[in-house]
Design a protein around this motif. Structure first.
Motif, PDB file in Angstrom:
ATOM      1  N   LEU A 119      53.374  35.936  31.268  1.00  0.00           N
ATOM      2  CA  LEU A 119      53.189  37.082  32.152  1.00  0.00           C
ATOM      3  C   LEU A 119      52.000  36.874  33.074  1.00  0.00           C
ATOM      4  N   MET A 120      52.172  37.261  34.312  1.00  0.00           N
ATOM      5  CA  MET A 120      51.133  37.280  35.348  1.00  0.00           C
ATOM      6  C   MET A 120      50.719  35.874  35.788  1.00  0.00           C
ATOM      7  N   ASN A 168      41.356  46.000  39.602  1.00  0.00           N
ATOM      8  CA  ASN A 168      41.927  47.155  38.920  1.00  0.00           C
ATOM      9  C   ASN A 168      41.779  48.429  39.749  1.00  0.00           C
ATOM     10  N   ILE A 205      53.869  49.006  35.179  1.00  0.00           N
ATOM     11  CA  ILE A 205      53.227  48.188  34.141  1.00  0.00           C
ATOM     12  C   ILE A 205      51.860  47.697  34.603  1.00  0.00           C
ATOM     13  N   ILE A 206      51.783  47.262  35.851  1.00  0.00           N
ATOM     14  CA  ILE A 206      50.517  46.757  36.378  1.00  0.00           C
ATOM     15  C   ILE A 206      49.476  47.863  36.436  1.00  0.00           C
ATOM     16  N   ARG A 207      49.895  49.063  36.829  1.00  0.00           N
ATOM     17  CA  ARG A 207      48.955  50.197  36.871  1.00  0.00           C
ATOM     18  C   ARG A 207      48.435  50.521  35.472  1.00  0.00           C
ATOM     19  N   THR A 208      49.337  50.508  34.484  1.00  0.00           N
ATOM     20  CA  THR A 208      48.910  50.787  33.108  1.00  0.00           C
ATOM     21  C   THR A 208      47.923  49.744  32.619  1.00  0.00           C
ATOM     22  N   GLN A 209      48.185  48.490  32.938  1.00  0.00           N
ATOM     23  CA  GLN A 209      47.258  47.430  32.555  1.00  0.00           C
ATOM     24  C   GLN A 209      45.900  47.616  33.223  1.00  0.00           C
ATOM     25  N   ALA A 210      45.898  48.014  34.456  1.00  0.00           N
ATOM     26  CA  ALA A 210      44.639  48.247  35.166  1.00  0.00           C
ATOM     27  C   ALA A 210      43.862  49.397  34.531  1.00  0.00           C
ATOM     28  N   GLU A 211      44.570  50.474  34.158  1.00  0.00           N
ATOM     29  CA  GLU A 211      43.893  51.598  33.491  1.00  0.00           C
ATOM     30  C   GLU A 211      43.272  51.155  32.172  1.00  0.00           C
ATOM     31  N   HIS A 212      43.999  50.352  31.398  1.00  0.00           N
ATOM     32  CA  HIS A 212      43.456  49.862  30.135  1.00  0.00           C
ATOM     33  C   HIS A 212      42.249  48.954  30.362  1.00  0.00           C
ATOM     34  N   SER A 213      42.302  48.126  31.383  1.00  0.00           N
ATOM     35  CA  SER A 213      41.179  47.231  31.670  1.00  0.00           C
ATOM     36  C   SER A 213      39.923  48.019  32.022  1.00  0.00           C
TER      37      SER A 213
END
Length: 356
Positions: A119-120, A168, A205-213
């Motif tokens: 991924l990524m 992010n 998915i990318i937005r959720t990953q950014a929020e978690h980061s």
């Protein structure tokens, strides 16, 4: 120890003959039947254990008789139809095929799912969209929605082409696109995953990953601040007193000082250490009392000496040594009495070393 190579008449392994080496004592008198253990057959064969009367019997044909186990194994291998060195013996079963799920046919076996790049990594988005092509929905509104799509398309291109990845904050600043159906658009190809708009799904998915980061970064900064605060407080809690005490006035001042600086004094004692309970006790006393002061002190105050048994200092020393070496209070009192009793002897020895 003799062994026989036998073939089980009524047993087969997917049509192959079942052959095994067995101790000669497992065979019947006419050598037409063989007893077989219900479990641990390899151990019984290797150790040439005698057969038990409660073991079941099976009809066999004796292929040959050998003097050693290794020779019998080689003969059994040559007699078996399977010469690939697999486990032999009664009850041997071929391994069952591994069931692998296939999206096209859930009941289909032996088909592995296609491998996808991590991924990524570079080219992931392009590969994914080529593997599962979708028709992107087109709304009648050409204003704000079209601008949002253009922004999103540009970021996907950046991720797939290996250029600089947006931060992010930049990802979260983009408007959120809802996962929509493609029924409103003209579908040229249909994806195996249904009518889901994969671009919108990847964007979510990318937005959720950014929020978690961002959340993890905030937690990291909080932990760093707490660690810095703990280190600063530890520096402030350094035990600061002129030791060892050389007079009764200094000893009484220390007694008053430890009442308000207990934790600092305990940490000071814990750093002294020792090889055992006696050594740790003597090292703590030597750090607090000089030999001159020790001459006029004793545990109970006999012979007009200063009593130390009721001092908080001694209680703290016992707690530290007991926690580290599990000594009893009686042992601690004995070590302390001995140390004060030999204070004069130590002082005289030190004076001789100094040439006084």
């Amino acid at each position: 120890m003799s062994y026989a190579v036998v073939r089980f008449i009524e047993e087969s392994n997917n049509g192959d003959v079942v052959v095994s080496e067995v101790p000669i004592g497992w065979l019947s008198a006419d050598r037409k039947e063989c007893r077989w253990p219900p479990n641990n057959s390899k151990i019984y064969i290797t150790k040439n254990r005698p057969a038990s009367d409660n073991w079941p019997t099976y009809p066999v044909e004796v292929e040959c008789v050998c003097d050693t186990l290794s020779e019998a194994k080689m003969k059994a291998l040559s007699c078996s139809s399977d010469e690939e060195g697999r486990q032999r013996g009664k009850g041997c079963r071929a391994p069952k095929p591994v069931k692998v799920y296939s999206p096209e046919n859930p009941r289909r076996q032996g088909v592995k799912a296609p491998s996808l790049p991590p991924l990524m990594e570079d080219g992931y988005v392009d590969y994914f969209l080529q593997k599962y092509p979708v028709a992107v929905p087109v709304d009648d509104q050409q204003g704000e929605d079209e601008d949002n799509n253009n922004i999103y398309e540009r970021n996907l291109t950046d991720l797939g082409s290996g250029s600089q990845t947006p931060t992010n904050s930049e990802i979260l600043s983009q408007p959120l696109r809802s996962v929509s159906k493609t029924s409103r658009a003209t579908q040229t190809e249909k994806t195996d995953l249904g009518d889901i708009d994969l671009r919108s799904l990847l964007h979510s998915i990318i937005r959720t990953q950014a929020e978690h980061s961002i959340a993890l970064e905030e937690i990291k900064q909080t932990l760093v601040k707490e660690k810095q605060g703990a280190e600063a407080s530890e520096v402030e809690m350094v035990f600061d007193f002129d030791l060892p005490c050389d007079s009764l006035d200094s000893l009484e001042s220390l007694e008053s000082y430890v009442n308000t600086h207990r934790s600092q004094f305990v940490k000071f004692l814990q750093k002294i250490g020792g090889n055992d309970g006696r050594d740790n006790t003597c090292r703590c006393l030597r750090s607090i009392f000089t030999n001159s002061l020790g001459e006029i002190c004793s545990w109970t105050g006999q012979k007009s000496n200063y009593p130390v048994c009721n001092l908080k200092i001694m209680e703290f020393i016992f707690d530290v040594v007991h926690k580290k070496f599990s000594i009893t209070r009686k042992d601690f009192e004995f070590y302390t009495k001995e140390w004060f009793r030999h204070s004069r002897q130590r002082r005289e020895r030190d004076d001789k070393k100094k040439g006084k």
